[in-house]
Write an enzyme that holds these catalytic residues in place. Structure first.
Site, PDB file in Angstrom:
ATOM      1  N   LYS A 112     -20.835  11.194   4.223  1.00  0.00           N
ATOM      2  CA  LYS A 112     -20.410  12.529   4.641  1.00  0.00           C
ATOM      3  C   LYS A 112     -21.357  13.547   4.010  1.00  0.00           C
ATOM      4  O   LYS A 112     -21.718  13.409   2.830  1.00  0.00           O
ATOM      5  CB  LYS A 112     -18.972  12.755   4.167  1.00  0.00           C
ATOM      6  CG  LYS A 112     -18.342  14.055   4.614  1.00  0.00           C
ATOM      7  CD  LYS A 112     -16.897  14.127   4.114  1.00  0.00           C
ATOM      8  CE  LYS A 112     -16.153  15.335   4.615  1.00  0.00           C
ATOM      9  NZ  LYS A 112     -14.739  15.361   4.151  1.00  0.00           N
ATOM     10  N   SER A 119     -11.619  16.255   7.868  1.00  0.00           N
ATOM     11  CA  SER A 119     -12.968  16.749   8.036  1.00  0.00           C
ATOM     12  C   SER A 119     -14.039  15.646   8.079  1.00  0.00           C
ATOM     13  O   SER A 119     -15.154  15.909   8.534  1.00  0.00           O
ATOM     14  CB  SER A 119     -13.300  17.717   6.911  1.00  0.00           C
ATOM     15  OG  SER A 119     -13.224  17.069   5.664  1.00  0.00           O
ATOM     16  N   SER A 138      -8.548  14.270   4.706  1.00  0.00           N
ATOM     17  CA  SER A 138      -9.823  14.218   5.428  1.00  0.00           C
ATOM     18  C   SER A 138     -10.477  12.849   5.560  1.00  0.00           C
ATOM     19  O   SER A 138     -11.430  12.713   6.317  1.00  0.00           O
ATOM     20  CB  SER A 138     -10.824  15.166   4.783  1.00  0.00           C
ATOM     21  OG  SER A 138     -10.644  16.440   5.323  1.00  0.00           O
TER      22      SER A 138
HETATM   23  N1  GLN Z   1      -7.452  19.173   7.012  1.00  0.00           N
HETATM   24  C1  GLN Z   1      -7.210  19.588   5.669  1.00  0.00           C
HETATM   25  C2  GLN Z   1      -7.781  20.959   5.435  1.00  0.00           C
HETATM   26  O1  GLN Z   1      -8.258  21.518   6.354  1.00  0.00           O
HETATM   27  C3  GLN Z   1      -7.750  18.586   4.703  1.00  0.00           C
HETATM   28  C4  GLN Z   1      -9.202  18.713   4.494  1.00  0.00           C
HETATM   29  C5  GLN Z   1      -9.718  17.714   3.524  1.00  0.00           C
HETATM   30  O2  GLN Z   1      -9.039  16.775   3.138  1.00  0.00           O
HETATM   31  N2  GLN Z   1     -10.935  17.943   3.102  1.00  0.00           N
HETATM   32  O3  GLN Z   1      -7.752  21.474   4.371  1.00  0.00           O
END
Ligand code: GLN
Length: 498
Positions: free
Chosen positions: A80, A155, A179
């Site tokens: 990532k 993400s 994420s």
């Molecule tokens: N979807 C969640 C957010 O927008 C989690 C994001 C993540 O785990 N980095 O914060």
């Protein structure tokens, strides 16, 4: 044997170490597959094909000299793009890091390299890991290999799409509120968020430091277990990394789950799930019961407050962490600016996307004098209470089960203008970060539209071995071939979809 790109990391490494295959063949096959699927998916922000082939040749030379390059010998891996790899750009999916080249390598990545892995590229993400669909990337969206009209989740959507699409058997993601697990669920692959502190965060660009964890995305629980053993462990460069001994997670993986107690949560309202998701959830419980797991009801009274608490805490921490991007030392610098204050303001105005700005504003507000106690302070007390409730529940049961997400992958553009509904896709994953617990998302079947669904298995701190063992037992019973119908789908390419 089937095509090399469909082999697991474990199979590939064993073949390379046993000199049945060369790392060059393995990496060559991954590159070829990636060239085929990448125009359909847009999973990557950067690829390092030449360097990957050079590194593969080096691994082959070491094997020929009688050395063992490690348990991931020759395995192509994607990262990532919020993980630093020395000498390569790290963008975090943001324009504000334009031109930034990493000066050092993240510990988790270094450990993969030390085990013989070959980095194939950096994957797309929602800007600074803020989002659930990969649509917040400043560069391009990533499409779901199962249906390219839908999002891959986020993400870590690029990592999940790369693994599901057959580009690599293994990728790293980061998980602050879901994420790793949510994109793994949407793409029909396995995603593991380790206990907070299990994997060093050194070299991961911080989003919310008390919640962030690095973990693997893979096509099997065996590869999740193998890679966790590689990346986990104490690191003097991350004071929050734990000295708790690292297990050999593969060694106990197949031990079965007879007599294990699993809790289902009173406050998780599965009756409101759409019919296909509800059925799949109930079927998943029956599958585990058939493996010998005893299902019990537990209560986590503060669970319904999760989304509110998560978004206050995560945004507060993000507003502090993202203060460093000011256009001065690195990254995008506005050319409009007159004075120093202008330089900060303009660079941030031009460099950050809308979602990141929204979060910085909300977080700054929640931390500001006069509001701190009402928002941040209260969110922290509820977090502590929730953490205690999890602790208590995990004295009654060995693991806790929930669906990973309330639905399968949603359509591109469907939630982008409705942040609240986007935030709700983390409803089952974010509480686990607030409590710091380990959890794995494992494919559980398909919904009525043919999109993957997923079961989440949560465990006690540092009991990754147990959650993985349950996931493995479940996976064995669900031995569907989780191969997305890629290549048969005609339609727009990732590049056009933006
Ligand atoms: N979807 C969640 C957010 O927008 C989690 C994001 C993540 O785990 N980095 O914060």
């Amino acid at each position: 044997m089937s095509e090399l790109w469909s082999w697991s990391a474990e199979e590939l490494a064993n073949a390379v170490r046993g000199r049945e295959l060369s790392a060059a063949e393995v990496v060559g096959a991954a590159i070829e597959r990636t060239q085929q699927v990448e125009p359909l998916l847009g999973a990557y922000l950067d690829r390092f094909e030449d360097e990957a082939l050079e590194r593969a040749a080096d691994i082959d030379r070491r094997c020929a000299a009688g050395e063992d390059p490690g348990v991931l010998a020759g395995v192509p891996v994607a990262l990532k793009d919020n993980l630093n790899l020395e000498g390569k750009p790290t963008t975090c999916g943001s324009k504000i890091l334009e031109g930034y080249v990493s000066l050092y390598t993240a510990t988790a990545v270094e450990r993969l390299l030390d085990a013989g892995a070959v980095i194939l590229g950096k994957t797309n993400l929602d800007e600074f890991a803020m989002g659930s669909s990969c649509e917040n990337s400043a560069f391009h969206p990533t499409l779901n290999p199962w249906n390219r009209e839908t999002v891959p989740g986020g993400s870590s959507g690029g990592s999940a799409a790369a693994v599901a699409g057959g580009s690599v058997p293994l990728a790293l993601g980061s998980d602050t509120g879901g994420s790793i697990r949510q994109p793994a669920a949407f793409c029909g692959v396995v995603g593991l968020k380790p206990t907070y502190g299990r994997v060093s965060r050194y070299g991961l660009v911080a989003f919310a430091s008390s919640l962030d964890q690095i973990g693997p995305v893979s096509r099997s629980t065996r590869d999740a277990a193998l890679s966790l053993s590689v990346i986990a462990g104490a690191d003097p460069r991350d004071a929050t990394s734990s000295a708790e001994p690292v297990g050999d997670y593969l060694a106990t993986l197949e031990n079965g789950v007879e007599g294990l107690r699993a809790g289902i949560v009173e406050e998780v309202d599965t009756s409101s799930l759409e019919p296909g998701v509800k059925e799949n959830w109930e079927q998943s419980l029956r599958t585990l019961q058939a493996c010998g797991v005893e299902i019990e009801r537990i209560s986590l009274p503060h669970l319904p407050a999760t989304i509110a608490v998560y978004y206050v805490i995560a945004n507060s921490e993000a507003s502090a962490n993202l203060a460093r991007f000011d256009g001065v030392r690195y990254g995008h610098r506005s050319e409009q600016a007159g004075g120093l204050m202008d330089l900060y303001l303009e660079s941030r105005e031009e460099g950050f996307g809308a979602e990141v700005k929204r979060r910085i504003l909300l977080g700054t507000f929640a931390l500001s004098s006069g509001y701190y106690d009402a928002y941040y302070g209260r969110a922290r007390s509820v977090r502590t209470a929730l953490r205690r409730q999890f602790q208590q529940a995990l004295t009654e049961v060995d693991v806790i089960l929930t669906p990973t997400c309330p639905s399968g992958a949603f359509g591109i553009g469907e939630k982008i203008d409705d942040p609240l509904s986007m935030y709700l896709s983390d409803i089952y994953t974010a509480p686990i970060n607030l409590a710091g617990l380990p959890a794995v998302a494992v494919p559980s079947g398909l919904d009525s539209k043919g999109m993957p669904l997923s079961l989440q298995i949560v465990g006690r701190p540092f009991e990754e071995a147990t959650v993985l063992r349950v996931a493995r037992a479940f996976e064995r019973e669900n031995a569907t071939s989780f191969c997305p119908p890629l290549g048969t789908v005609e339609g727009r390419g990732a590049a056009e979809a933006g």
